[in-house]
Write a protein that holds these residues in place. Structure first.
Motif, PDB file in Angstrom:
ATOM      1  N   MET A 165      42.265  38.101  37.081  1.00  0.00           N
ATOM      2  CA  MET A 165      42.090  38.355  38.509  1.00  0.00           C
ATOM      3  C   MET A 165      42.572  37.167  39.335  1.00  0.00           C
ATOM      4  O   MET A 165      43.223  37.330  40.367  1.00  0.00           O
ATOM      5  CB  MET A 165      40.622  38.642  38.826  1.00  0.00           C
ATOM      6  CG  MET A 165      40.357  38.979  40.296  1.00  0.00           C
ATOM      7  SD  MET A 165      38.609  39.040  40.712  1.00  0.00           S
ATOM      8  CE  MET A 165      38.104  40.447  39.761  1.00  0.00           C
ATOM      9  N   GLU A 166      42.260  35.961  38.861  1.00  0.00           N
ATOM     10  CA  GLU A 166      42.627  34.757  39.604  1.00  0.00           C
ATOM     11  C   GLU A 166      44.141  34.619  39.752  1.00  0.00           C
ATOM     12  O   GLU A 166      44.629  34.041  40.725  1.00  0.00           O
ATOM     13  CB  GLU A 166      42.052  33.525  38.894  1.00  0.00           C
ATOM     14  CG  GLU A 166      42.145  32.230  39.697  1.00  0.00           C
ATOM     15  CD  GLU A 166      41.350  32.285  40.991  1.00  0.00           C
ATOM     16  OE1 GLU A 166      41.713  31.553  41.929  1.00  0.00           O
ATOM     17  OE2 GLU A 166      40.386  33.079  41.079  1.00  0.00           O
ATOM     18  N   GLU A 167      44.891  35.168  38.802  1.00  0.00           N
ATOM     19  CA  GLU A 167      46.349  35.100  38.882  1.00  0.00           C
ATOM     20  C   GLU A 167      46.899  35.857  40.092  1.00  0.00           C
ATOM     21  O   GLU A 167      47.999  35.572  40.562  1.00  0.00           O
ATOM     22  CB  GLU A 167      46.962  35.654  37.588  1.00  0.00           C
ATOM     23  CG  GLU A 167      46.738  34.752  36.381  1.00  0.00           C
ATOM     24  CD  GLU A 167      47.330  35.335  35.118  1.00  0.00           C
ATOM     25  OE1 GLU A 167      47.920  36.442  35.192  1.00  0.00           O
ATOM     26  OE2 GLU A 167      47.211  34.687  34.059  1.00  0.00           O
ATOM     27  N   GLU A 168      46.125  36.819  40.592  1.00  0.00           N
ATOM     28  CA  GLU A 168      46.538  37.549  41.792  1.00  0.00           C
ATOM     29  C   GLU A 168      46.119  36.843  43.074  1.00  0.00           C
ATOM     30  O   GLU A 168      46.386  37.329  44.168  1.00  0.00           O
ATOM     31  CB  GLU A 168      45.964  38.968  41.762  1.00  0.00           C
ATOM     32  CG  GLU A 168      46.559  39.838  40.679  1.00  0.00           C
ATOM     33  CD  GLU A 168      46.377  41.313  40.972  1.00  0.00           C
ATOM     34  OE1 GLU A 168      46.586  41.720  42.132  1.00  0.00           O
ATOM     35  OE2 GLU A 168      46.033  42.051  40.037  1.00  0.00           O
ATOM     36  N   LYS A 169      45.450  35.701  42.922  1.00  0.00           N
ATOM     37  CA  LYS A 169      45.059  34.838  44.038  1.00  0.00           C
ATOM     38  C   LYS A 169      44.279  35.583  45.133  1.00  0.00           C
ATOM     39  O   LYS A 169      44.701  35.645  46.296  1.00  0.00           O
ATOM     40  CB  LYS A 169      46.289  34.152  44.640  1.00  0.00           C
ATOM     41  CG  LYS A 169      47.063  33.292  43.656  1.00  0.00           C
ATOM     42  CD  LYS A 169      48.164  32.501  44.314  1.00  0.00           C
ATOM     43  CE  LYS A 169      48.950  31.690  43.295  1.00  0.00           C
ATOM     44  NZ  LYS A 169      48.114  30.786  42.494  1.00  0.00           N
ATOM     45  N   PRO A 170      43.124  36.139  44.791  1.00  0.00           N
ATOM     46  CA  PRO A 170      42.301  36.772  45.822  1.00  0.00           C
ATOM     47  C   PRO A 170      41.731  35.719  46.771  1.00  0.00           C
ATOM     48  O   PRO A 170      41.517  34.567  46.379  1.00  0.00           O
ATOM     49  CB  PRO A 170      41.186  37.441  45.003  1.00  0.00           C
ATOM     50  CG  PRO A 170      41.090  36.612  43.759  1.00  0.00           C
ATOM     51  CD  PRO A 170      42.493  36.176  43.455  1.00  0.00           C
ATOM     52  N   ASP A 171      41.485  36.107  48.009  1.00  0.00           N
ATOM     53  CA  ASP A 171      40.844  35.203  48.954  1.00  0.00           C
ATOM     54  C   ASP A 171      39.364  35.059  48.633  1.00  0.00           C
ATOM     55  O   ASP A 171      38.763  34.011  48.879  1.00  0.00           O
ATOM     56  CB  ASP A 171      41.005  35.726  50.388  1.00  0.00           C
ATOM     57  CG  ASP A 171      42.454  35.746  50.840  1.00  0.00           C
ATOM     58  OD1 ASP A 171      43.102  34.682  50.756  1.00  0.00           O
ATOM     59  OD2 ASP A 171      42.940  36.806  51.255  1.00  0.00           O
ATOM     60  N   LEU A 172      38.768  36.127  48.092  1.00  0.00           N
ATOM     61  CA  LEU A 172      37.344  36.125  47.775  1.00  0.00           C
ATOM     62  C   LEU A 172      37.122  37.028  46.561  1.00  0.00           C
ATOM     63  O   LEU A 172      37.770  38.071  46.440  1.00  0.00           O
ATOM     64  CB  LEU A 172      36.527  36.648  48.964  1.00  0.00           C
ATOM     65  CG  LEU A 172      35.014  36.442  48.878  1.00  0.00           C
ATOM     66  CD1 LEU A 172      34.647  35.089  49.510  1.00  0.00           C
ATOM     67  CD2 LEU A 172      34.261  37.551  49.594  1.00  0.00           C
ATOM     68  N   THR A 173      36.196  36.630  45.678  1.00  0.00           N
ATOM     69  CA  THR A 173      35.893  37.420  44.491  1.00  0.00           C
ATOM     70  C   THR A 173      34.414  37.799  44.476  1.00  0.00           C
ATOM     71  O   THR A 173      33.548  36.946  44.674  1.00  0.00           O
ATOM     72  CB  THR A 173      36.228  36.643  43.204  1.00  0.00           C
ATOM     73  OG1 THR A 173      37.635  36.349  43.195  1.00  0.00           O
ATOM     74  CG2 THR A 173      35.885  37.456  41.974  1.00  0.00           C
TER      75      THR A 173
END
Length: 438
Positions: free
Chosen positions: A270-278
């Motif tokens: 998921m972090e590879e898609e660089k979300p602003d918030l998880t």
């Protein structure tokens, strides 16, 4: 990245279009006022010059002055700057438990209609950029009720009508009716215009989604992941272990061995898609028990180290503490209680709808939880309302106002007292821990 459901996306687009229209109206109003001010200044200057041209300013006729017509090139325009600050609201509710009473609440003539059940809370649920809750049951046909935890598809229709966008499906009821029941449930949820989180119809679906759901709201990229502590004592059939995200390797016995490999692999993807918030939706803890276990604390630490900003807990069926770190912009709600269920045990007849205010600052490069609000709700049972025997979810404040106003369908005296007690307990149960207690 999983594809988002068209119905959910259309609702988001509609909400965003409404905001853009409001913003455009504000810009037009400001521009109109600015133009009016400029026009007044121009008129004033023109009148002054006209006066001067008549008498020359000294009683003598003024000389004629040649004017140069204004062209588009000579006009100055002030570009409208887009605000670097974006604020969105995500709302979350707790468990919706499929039981006999819940199913019976939606019974209509020769069919089911659950919209009256949620009528009073629909405005709260729908007034958000995205709304999520935990669905503890299946949609896989009759017989319905407690024994099968299967509900009519009309229940999903009502939730969609209330604005629910995501349903947590990593929970103890995910495979109550086997893998066929899980597949049928996921299919029904998507057909209703809602996106399931944390459970998958096949290994191929898991691989394609990478175990999470990503969505974008007004330019804010939010990642959702869901895990459950177990599957009601059941084990996943061999070769299908990926179909439900599970927190523990010993999920069928003691819930002590955290599955760090699976958890971190999903969060890293998921972090590879660089979300602003998880946001992590966790079905954890113990039923009807307010204790926070050591492994829960370990899980919070593990999730934070892997980029999770918000934890929304379910499963205990009662409200539990909320931890909000305002400086870091993170929040943990250990349990949001029961949104709707049997409500026959202490503290299960009331809960909250949590409203998260999330702010993205493009200049600072940060996205945080900047505030939160709790909306107290109560499950009114069949014998708790004067002149109305329908089980439904209500806002406590509204119900108390109706009682004080002597409305025809007001709650009973005992229910009113129970609601007043619930308000006190909601404050106590969700109280943020003091620093010295952490």
């Amino acid at each position: 990245m999983p594809q988002q459901d068209d119905g959910m996306e259309k609702r988001r687009q509609k909400r965003e279009a409404q905001r853009k229209r409001r913003q455009a109206q504000v810009r037009r109003m400001r521009l109109t006022l600015a133009l009016a001010a400029v026009l007044l200044i121009v008129c004033g200057v023109g009148i002054y010059k006209l006066t001067q041209s008549v008498d020359g300013g000294d009683g003598q006729p003024a000389q004629q002055v040649q004017t140069v017509p204004t062209t588009e090139e000579t006009k100055e325009t002030t570009p409208i700057q887009k605000s670097p600050i974006t604020t969105i609201h995500i709302k979350a509710a707790g468990d919706l438990n499929v039981t006999d009473s819940v199913v019976n609440a939606g019974m209509a003539v020769n069919s089911y209609d659950f919209s009256p059940v949620f009528k009073d809370v629909a405005a709260i649920l729908s007034d958000a950029d995205l709304t999520v809750m935990n669905f503890e049951g299946n949609i896989c046909g009759a017989p319905y009720g407690t024994e099968t935890t299967s509900a009519p598809a009309e229940l999903l229709t009502a939730l969609r009508g209330c604005g629910v966008d995501l349903l947590q499906m990593a929970n103890s009821c995910a495979i109550n009716n086997g893998l066929n029941g899980l597949t049928a449930t996921l299919r029904a949820i998507r057909a209703a215009g809602i996106e399931p989180v944390g459970a998958f119809a096949s290994s191929e679906e898991f691989q394609k989604s990478k175990g999470y759901t990503m969505t974008e709201i007004q330019g804010v990229k939010v990642g959702f992941v869901a895990f459950t502590k177990g599957l009601g004592g059941r084990g996943m059939p061999a070769g299908n272990e990926e179909l439900v995200n599970i927190l523990y390797t010993d999920y069928a016995t003691e819930y002590k061995e955290i599955d760090k490999t699976r958890i971190t692999s999903i969060l890293k993807a998921m972090e590879e898609e660089k979300p602003d918030l998880t946001i992590a939706l966790l079905h954890w803890g113990s039923e009807y028990n307010d204790d926070i276990s050591k492994t829960q604390e370990q899980l919070v630490s593990l999730l934070r180290k892997n980029g999770v900003d918000v934890v929304l807990g379910t499963h205990p069926h009662t409200l539990q503490p909320i931890e909000f770190d305002e400086s870091a912009g993170t929040l943990v709600a250990y349990s949001l209680g029961d949104f709707f269920g049997e409500a026959d045990r202490g503290a299960t007849n009331y809960s909250v709808i949590l409203d998260l205010e999330i702010t993205k600052d493009a200049n600072a490069g940060t996205t945080k939880v900047t505030d939160y609000t709790l909306h107290p709700i109560y499950t009114v049972r069949e014998n708790e309302c004067v002149g109305n025997n329908d089980r439904r979810v209500v806002r406590i404040g509204t119900a108390l106002s109706a009682y004080n106003g002597n409305f025809l369908d007001k709650v009973t005296d005992s229910c009113k007292s129970s609601m007043e007690y619930a308000l006190t307990r909601i404050d106590e149960r969700t109280a943020i821990k003091e620093e010295e207690d952490k």
